[in-house]
Design an enzyme around this catalytic site. Structure first.
Site, short mmCIF file in Angstrom:
data_model
loop_
_atom_site.label_atom_id
_atom_site.label_comp_id
_atom_site.label_asym_id
_atom_site.label_seq_id
_atom_site.Cartn_x
_atom_site.Cartn_y
_atom_site.Cartn_z
N LYS A 62 47.01 37.66 26.61
CA LYS A 62 46.92 39.08 27.03
C LYS A 62 48.31 39.59 27.44
CE LYS A 62 45.45 42.03 30.80
NZ LYS A 62 44.86 42.18 32.11
N THR A 67 46.86 43.72 35.85
CA THR A 67 47.95 43.61 34.87
C THR A 67 47.57 44.48 33.68
OG1 THR A 67 48.43 41.34 35.52
CG2 THR A 67 49.23 42.04 33.38
N LYS A 86 56.36 42.22 35.46
CA LYS A 86 55.32 41.20 35.26
C LYS A 86 55.31 40.70 33.81
CE LYS A 86 51.12 39.27 35.37
NZ LYS A 86 50.56 38.23 36.15
N LEU A 88 41.37 45.35 38.25
CA LEU A 88 40.48 45.50 37.10
C LEU A 88 41.04 44.77 35.88
CD1 LEU A 88 39.87 49.27 37.85
CD2 LEU A 88 38.12 47.47 37.98
N PRO A 89 40.21 44.57 34.83
CA PRO A 89 40.67 43.75 33.71
C PRO A 89 41.86 44.30 32.93
CG PRO A 89 38.27 43.92 33.71
CD PRO A 89 38.77 44.87 34.75
P1 NAD Z 1 37.80 39.43 36.37
O1 NAD Z 1 37.25 39.79 35.03
O2 NAD Z 1 37.34 38.17 37.03
O3 NAD Z 1 37.52 40.63 37.42
C1 NAD Z 1 37.53 41.99 37.07
C2 NAD Z 1 36.40 42.67 37.82
O4 NAD Z 1 36.47 44.08 37.55
C3 NAD Z 1 35.02 42.20 37.41
O5 NAD Z 1 34.31 41.75 38.55
C4 NAD Z 1 34.38 43.43 36.78
O6 NAD Z 1 32.98 43.51 36.99
C5 NAD Z 1 35.13 44.54 37.49
N1 NAD Z 1 35.08 45.81 36.78
C6 NAD Z 1 35.34 46.07 35.48
N2 NAD Z 1 35.19 47.39 35.23
C7 NAD Z 1 34.86 47.98 36.40
C8 NAD Z 1 34.56 49.31 36.78
N3 NAD Z 1 34.57 50.31 35.90
N4 NAD Z 1 34.25 49.56 38.07
C9 NAD Z 1 34.22 48.54 38.97
N5 NAD Z 1 34.47 47.26 38.67
C10 NAD Z 1 34.79 46.98 37.39
O7 NAD Z 1 39.38 39.44 36.20
P2 NAD Z 1 40.48 38.75 37.16
O8 NAD Z 1 40.75 37.36 36.71
O9 NAD Z 1 40.10 39.00 38.57
O10 NAD Z 1 41.78 39.60 36.78
C11 NAD Z 1 41.96 40.92 37.25
C12 NAD Z 1 43.35 41.38 36.85
O11 NAD Z 1 44.32 40.51 37.42
C13 NAD Z 1 43.57 41.36 35.33
O12 NAD Z 1 44.33 42.50 34.98
C14 NAD Z 1 44.36 40.08 35.11
O13 NAD Z 1 45.20 40.12 33.97
C15 NAD Z 1 45.17 40.02 36.40
N6 NAD Z 1 45.60 38.66 36.79
C16 NAD Z 1 44.73 37.62 36.72
C17 NAD Z 1 45.17 36.35 37.08
C18 NAD Z 1 44.23 35.17 37.04
O14 NAD Z 1 44.70 34.03 37.15
N7 NAD Z 1 42.91 35.38 36.88
C19 NAD Z 1 46.49 36.14 37.53
C20 NAD Z 1 47.34 37.25 37.62
C21 NAD Z 1 46.88 38.51 37.24
#
Ligand code: NAD
Length: 295
Positions: free
Chosen positions: A244, A94, A169, A65-66
Site C-alpha cells: 500500500k 496513511t 511517511k 482510517l484505512p
Molecule cells: P484497520 O482496518 O484495522 O482499522 C480501520 C478502522 O476504520 C476499522 O475498524 C474500520 O471499521 C474503520 N472504518 C472504516 N471506514 C469507516 C467509516 N466510514 N467510519 C468509521 N470507521 C470506519 O486498519 P489499521 O491497521 O488500524 O490502519 C489504519 C491506518 O493506519 C491505515 O491508513 C494504515 O495504513 C495505517 N498504519 C497501519 C499500521 C499497522 O501496522 N497496522 C502501521 C502504520 C500505519
C-alpha cells in the site's frame, strides 16, 4: 466537559484511543464495526452513534482510517459540517498526499484547523504509546495538535505544511521497502557463497551495509531474536501494508515527475509477493521468494 472524538478504532486506532483515555482524556468513539466500538468502550471510551455525533462539541478530533477514500468520505460527509470551530482535527491514517492536502484545504475553508499526522510504528507501538508522528500543517495547527499526539507517541515531528506528514511517511517507507529487498538479496547471496548467516550479519551490521532492515527486522532467523523472521514472519509490518505504502509513493512520484526506479522495482516485487499469498506475512518474508522457499 469537552472531549476528544476518535473515529476508526481498528488495529491501530484501538490502542491509540485507549492511550488517550489512560492519559486522562474523555474519548467519544465511532467506528462502523460494532466489535471495534465494544473494545473502545471496554478501554474506557464512550460509544457514539455516528461520526457526526462523536465530533459535536469535541475539542479535538482524531481519525485513523484505512485509505484516502475513507478519509475524504468521513471528513466531507460528517466531520467538517459538525465540528466546533475551535476544534483541532488530526488525521493519522496513511493516505495519498493529494487527499491529505484536499481534506486539510476543505477544513481550512470552513475555518477549522487540521493536520495530517501519519505514524511510524505498528500495532505494538500504537498499544504501547510509542508511535512516531510525522505532521503536516501550519505551525499554529501543529502547536495545537502536538499535546494530543504526544500522549499516543514517543516523538511528534513537524515535517512542513499540509501533506508533508504523508510525504515524509511514504518516502521513509519506500526507502524501507527498498532496503529490505536489498538486505534479503545480500543474505541470499551470502548463503549461496557459503557464508554463515550469523557471520554475515556480524560483519555487515557493523559495516556499510547496515540498515534498520538488517538490525531490527533481520529477514533470516537467528541474528536478531526479536525480528518477525524468528516467529514464522507473523506479526510485524504486513507485506500488504508495505505494498500500500509503495503504491502511494509511486503515485506521488508520478505527480511530481520524480525518478524512483528502485521504488518501482520494490512495488512490483511486493505486488508479486502479495499475489502469491504473502500479504499477511511480515514484509521481511519476501526473502522466501528470493531463496526459493516460498510455497
Ligand atoms: P484497520 O482496518 O484495522 O482499522 C480501520 C478502522 O476504520 C476499522 O475498524 C474500520 O471499521 C474503520 N472504518 C472504516 N471506514 C469507516 C467509516 N466510514 N467510519 C468509521 N470507521 C470506519 O486498519 P489499521 O491497521 O488500524 O490502519 C489504519 C491506518 O493506519 C491505515 O491508513 C494504515 O495504513 C495505517 N498504519 C497501519 C499500521 C499497522 O501496522 N497496522 C502501521 C502504520 C500505519
Amino acid at each position: 466537559m469537552s472531549h476528544v472524538a476518535f473515529i476508526g478504532l481498528g488495529n491501530m486506532g484501538s490502542g491509540m484511543a485507549a492511550n488517550l483515555v489512560k492519559k486522562g482524556r474523555t474519548v467519544r468513539a465511532f467506528d462502523l464495526s460494532a466489535a471495534a466500538l465494544d473494545k473502545a468502550q471496554a478501554d474506557g471510551a464512550t460509544k457514539a452513534p455516528s461520526a457526526a455525533d462523536a465530533v459535536k462539541g469535541a475539542e479535538a478530533i482524531v481519525t485513523m482510517l484505512p485509505a484516502g477514500k475513507h478519509v475524504r468520505a468521513v471528513y466531507e460527509g460528517e466531520i467538517l459540517a459538525h465540528a466546533d470551530k475551535g476544534a483541532i482535527l488530526m488525521d493519522c491514517s496513511t493516505i495519498d498526499v493529494a487527499s491529505a492536502k484536499h481534506v486539510v484545504g476543505a477544513a481550512e475553508g470552513r475555518g477549522l484547523a487540521m493536520v495530517d499526522a501519519p505514524v511510524s510504528g505498528g500495532i505494538a507501538a500504537a498499544n504501547g504509546g510509542t508511535l512516531t508522528f510525522m505532521v503536516g500543517g501550519t505551525e499554529a495547527a501543529f502547536a495545537r495538535a502536538e499535546p494530543y499526539l504526544a500522549q499516543m507517541g514517543k516523538a511528534v515531528i513537524r515535517a512542513g505544511n499540509a501533506g508533508a506528514g504523508q510525504a515524509a511517511k511514504i518516502c521513509n517507507n519506500m526507502l524501507l521497502g527498498i532496503t529490505m529487498i536489498g538486505t534479503c538479496e545480500a543474505f541470499n547471496l551470502a548463503q549461496r557463497l557459503g557464508l554463515d548467516a550469523q557471520t554475515f550479519f556480524d560483519i555487515s551490521s557493523k559495516a556499510s551495509g547496515q540498515s534498520w532492515s538488517m538490525t531490527s527486522y533481520c529477514p533470516v532467523p537467528g541474528p536478531v531474536p526479536t525480528a518477525p523472521s524468528n516467529r514464522g514472519y507473523e506479526g510485524g509490518f504486513a507485506a500488504a501494508l508495505m505494498l500500500k505504502d509503495l503504491k502511494l509513493a509511486m503515485e506521488a512520484a508520478q505527480g511530481v515527475e520524480a525518478s524512483t526506479p528502485m521504488g518501482a522495482q520494490a512495488e512490483a516485487f511486493y505486488q508479486l509477493f502479495n499475489t502469491l499469498g504473502g500479504a499477511p506475512k511480515d514484509f521481511s518474508a519476501i526473502i522466501k521468494l528470493l531463496n526459493g522457499s516460498w510455497k
